[in-house]
Write a protein that holds these residues in place. Structure first.
Motif, mmCIF file in Angstrom:
data_model
loop_
_atom_site.group_PDB
_atom_site.id
_atom_site.type_symbol
_atom_site.label_atom_id
_atom_site.label_comp_id
_atom_site.label_asym_id
_atom_site.label_seq_id
_atom_site.Cartn_x
_atom_site.Cartn_y
_atom_site.Cartn_z
ATOM 1 N N ALA A 1 0.815 -1.223 0.000
ATOM 2 C CA ALA A 1 0.000 0.000 0.000
ATOM 3 C C ALA A 1 0.851 1.276 0.000
ATOM 4 C CB ALA A 1 -0.989 -0.009 1.162
ATOM 5 N N PRO A 2 1.900 1.393 0.846
ATOM 6 C CA PRO A 2 2.726 2.607 0.787
ATOM 7 C C PRO A 2 3.420 2.796 -0.566
ATOM 8 C CG PRO A 2 3.054 1.495 2.868
ATOM 9 C CD PRO A 2 2.267 0.554 1.989
ATOM 10 N N LEU A 3 3.782 1.688 -1.229
ATOM 11 C CA LEU A 3 4.395 1.782 -2.554
ATOM 12 C C LEU A 3 3.391 2.297 -3.577
ATOM 13 C CD1 LEU A 3 6.792 1.144 -4.505
ATOM 14 C CD2 LEU A 3 5.747 -1.110 -4.800
ATOM 15 N N LEU A 4 2.203 1.702 -3.582
ATOM 16 C CA LEU A 4 1.180 2.112 -4.553
ATOM 17 C C LEU A 4 0.728 3.549 -4.315
ATOM 18 C CD1 LEU A 4 -0.880 -1.208 -4.651
ATOM 19 C CD2 LEU A 4 0.822 -0.401 -6.317
ATOM 20 N N TRP A 5 0.702 3.973 -3.060
ATOM 21 C CA TRP A 5 0.321 5.351 -2.734
ATOM 22 C C TRP A 5 1.290 6.349 -3.373
ATOM 23 C CZ3 TRP A 5 -3.796 7.681 -0.684
ATOM 24 C CH2 TRP A 5 -3.670 8.999 -0.200
ATOM 25 N N ARG A 6 2.550 5.945 -3.515
ATOM 26 C CA ARG A 6 3.582 6.858 -4.029
ATOM 27 C C ARG A 6 3.711 6.862 -5.552
ATOM 28 N NH1 ARG A 6 4.424 6.010 1.028
ATOM 29 N NH2 ARG A 6 5.737 7.401 2.273
ATOM 30 N N LEU A 7 2.969 6.019 -6.248
ATOM 31 C CA LEU A 7 3.117 5.961 -7.707
ATOM 32 C C LEU A 7 2.976 7.334 -8.366
ATOM 33 C CD1 LEU A 7 1.363 2.608 -8.742
ATOM 34 C CD2 LEU A 7 3.793 3.043 -8.295
ATOM 35 N N PRO A 8 1.944 8.137 -8.032
ATOM 36 C CA PRO A 8 1.855 9.459 -8.666
ATOM 37 C C PRO A 8 3.076 10.336 -8.381
ATOM 38 C CG PRO A 8 -0.220 8.893 -7.619
ATOM 39 C CD PRO A 8 0.786 7.868 -7.173
ATOM 40 N N ALA A 9 3.615 10.247 -7.159
ATOM 41 C CA ALA A 9 4.807 11.032 -6.812
ATOM 42 C C ALA A 9 6.017 10.565 -7.620
ATOM 43 C CB ALA A 9 5.095 10.923 -5.316
ATOM 44 N N TYR A 10 6.015 9.299 -8.038
ATOM 45 C CA TYR A 10 7.092 8.770 -8.878
ATOM 46 C C TYR A 10 6.850 9.068 -10.359
ATOM 47 C CZ TYR A 10 8.267 5.870 -4.763
ATOM 48 O OH TYR A 10 8.602 5.420 -3.516
ATOM 49 N N GLY A 11 5.737 9.719 -10.665
ATOM 50 C CA GLY A 11 5.415 10.012 -12.064
ATOM 51 C C GLY A 11 4.866 8.813 -12.800
ATOM 52 N N ILE A 12 4.321 7.839 -12.065
ATOM 53 C CA ILE A 12 3.813 6.609 -12.681
ATOM 54 C C ILE A 12 2.289 6.649 -12.745
ATOM 55 C CG2 ILE A 12 3.594 4.100 -12.429
ATOM 56 C CD1 ILE A 12 6.348 4.136 -11.056
ATOM 57 N N VAL A 13 1.773 6.544 -13.947
ATOM 58 C CA VAL A 13 0.330 6.413 -14.161
ATOM 59 C C VAL A 13 0.126 5.061 -14.838
ATOM 60 C CG1 VAL A 13 -1.712 7.353 -15.289
ATOM 61 C CG2 VAL A 13 0.056 8.919 -14.416
ATOM 62 N N LEU A 14 -0.539 4.160 -14.135
ATOM 63 C CA LEU A 14 -0.726 2.826 -14.695
ATOM 64 C C LEU A 14 -1.807 2.833 -15.766
ATOM 65 C CD1 LEU A 14 -0.510 0.597 -11.488
ATOM 66 C CD2 LEU A 14 1.277 1.066 -13.174
ATOM 67 N N PRO A 15 -1.639 2.048 -16.816
ATOM 68 C CA PRO A 15 -2.630 1.983 -17.888
ATOM 69 C C PRO A 15 -3.874 1.202 -17.465
ATOM 70 C CG PRO A 15 -0.899 0.407 -18.302
ATOM 71 C CD PRO A 15 -0.480 1.179 -17.082
ATOM 72 N N GLU A 16 -4.881 1.209 -18.330
ATOM 73 C CA GLU A 16 -6.137 0.505 -18.045
ATOM 74 C C GLU A 16 -5.901 -0.987 -17.806
ATOM 75 O OE1 GLU A 16 -9.863 0.225 -16.974
ATOM 76 O OE2 GLU A 16 -8.972 2.141 -17.581
ATOM 77 N N ALA A 17 -4.873 -1.532 -18.423
ATOM 78 C CA ALA A 17 -4.557 -2.959 -18.245
ATOM 79 C C ALA A 17 -4.240 -3.295 -16.790
ATOM 80 C CB ALA A 17 -3.378 -3.341 -19.138
ATOM 81 N N ALA A 18 -3.883 -2.283 -16.022
ATOM 82 C CA ALA A 18 -3.553 -2.500 -14.609
ATOM 83 C C ALA A 18 -4.729 -2.160 -13.695
ATOM 84 C CB ALA A 18 -2.338 -1.678 -14.226
ATOM 85 N N ALA A 19 -5.949 -2.174 -14.225
ATOM 86 C CA ALA A 19 -7.129 -1.830 -13.420
ATOM 87 C C ALA A 19 -7.209 -2.646 -12.125
ATOM 88 C CB ALA A 19 -8.401 -1.998 -14.244
ATOM 89 N N PRO A 20 -6.916 -3.970 -12.131
ATOM 90 C CA PRO A 20 -6.966 -4.719 -10.867
ATOM 91 C C PRO A 20 -5.992 -4.193 -9.812
ATOM 92 C CG PRO A 20 -6.977 -6.235 -12.722
ATOM 93 C CD PRO A 20 -6.687 -4.866 -13.281
ATOM 94 N N VAL A 21 -4.841 -3.693 -10.261
ATOM 95 C CA VAL A 21 -3.865 -3.135 -9.311
ATOM 96 C C VAL A 21 -4.451 -1.898 -8.650
ATOM 97 C CG1 VAL A 21 -1.536 -2.197 -9.020
ATOM 98 C CG2 VAL A 21 -1.957 -3.991 -10.734
ATOM 99 N N MET A 22 -5.064 -1.027 -9.446
ATOM 100 C CA MET A 22 -5.602 0.211 -8.898
ATOM 101 C C MET A 22 -6.864 -0.037 -8.066
ATOM 102 S SD MET A 22 -3.170 2.011 -9.627
ATOM 103 C CE MET A 22 -3.795 3.373 -8.666
ATOM 104 N N GLN A 23 -7.644 -1.046 -8.425
ATOM 105 C CA GLN A 23 -8.810 -1.402 -7.597
ATOM 106 C C GLN A 23 -8.350 -1.905 -6.235
ATOM 107 O OE1 GLN A 23 -10.740 -4.193 -10.186
ATOM 108 N NE2 GLN A 23 -11.489 -2.588 -11.569
ATOM 109 N N TYR A 24 -7.322 -2.737 -6.247
ATOM 110 C CA TYR A 24 -6.724 -3.213 -4.997
ATOM 111 C C TYR A 24 -6.217 -2.019 -4.188
ATOM 112 C CZ TYR A 24 -2.943 -4.922 -2.020
ATOM 113 O OH TYR A 24 -2.086 -5.140 -0.959
ATOM 114 N N ALA A 25 -5.488 -1.115 -4.856
ATOM 115 C CA ALA A 25 -4.922 0.048 -4.169
ATOM 116 C C ALA A 25 -6.015 0.882 -3.510
ATOM 117 C CB ALA A 25 -4.116 0.898 -5.153
#
Length: 198
Positions: free
Chosen positions: A151-175
């Motif tokens: 969770a702390p890693l996924l929370w920081r994705l925007p700060a790392y400049g990472i925007v996951l694509p639609e293919a990663a929808a399960p990752v973002m739903q989990y987050a």
């Protein structure tokens, strides 16, 4: 208990998250790693953050602190009870560290380009989408140390400049499920709350 924490550090966040999930009353003192604090320097000359003080015991390193908290305050447990599941969880933690934590742009060595590392991290998370979709929690039916690490890693994705694509929808739903937990919200420092999120 007193926790000396870096308000922006992912490792301090991991410890704060476990403390919050266990609902442990803790005096959290955020320190700026670039500005020496006399009291803290006296207690822990090495200066490592996070540092936990529980009575006469002083611990540092997020994993050491989390292991101690889970053994000293076992409810709710962060690790499974049986040895086989514990071993699998430890192996998954190792893989998270090697495969994802090592690619954080704020953790890469100087021989690696931070932008390339961020792209590799995003690509690896996309490739693991099926794993995030398989169960309510990461590799489990119940919240565990794996979720408190991810969770702390996924929370920081925007700060790392990472925007996951639609293919990663399960990752973002989990987050989003992890971020909505009261423990996660309670664990955030002011600095972390200011990190942008969609």
């Amino acid at each position: 208990m007193v926790l000396y924490s870096d308000a922006s550090s992912i490792h301090s966040h991991r410890v704060r998250l476990v403390l919050a999930e266990k609902d442990l009353v803790t005096d959290v003192r955020h320190l700026d790693p670039g500005k020496p604090d006399e009291e803290f320097s006296r207690l822990n000359p090495s200066g490592h953050l996070p540092t936990l003080i529980d009575r006469e015991l002083l611990l540092y390193d997020a994993r050491v602190i989390i292991d101690y908290l889970d053994e000293r305050y076992p409810h709710p447990p962060m690790m499974p009870v049986d040895p086989v599941s514990r071993a699998r969880t430890r192996l998954a933690l190792y893989r998270i560290g090697v495969d994802w934590y090592s690619l954080r742009p704020d953790a890469v060595r100087q021989d690696k380009n931070p932008d390339e590392a961020a792209a590799m991290l995003a690509e690896s998370l996309v490739a693991a989408s099926d794993v995030f979709a398989a169960m309510p929690y990461f590799f489990s039916e119940e919240y565990s140390i794996l979720d408190a690490t991810l969770a702390p890693l996924l929370w920081r994705l925007p700060a790392y400049g990472i925007v996951l694509p639609e293919a990663a929808a399960p990752v973002m739903q989990y987050a989003r499920r992890m971020f909505a937990r009261p423990g996660f919200q309670a664990s955030l420092s002011v600095v972390e709350r200011e990190m942008e999120h969609s």
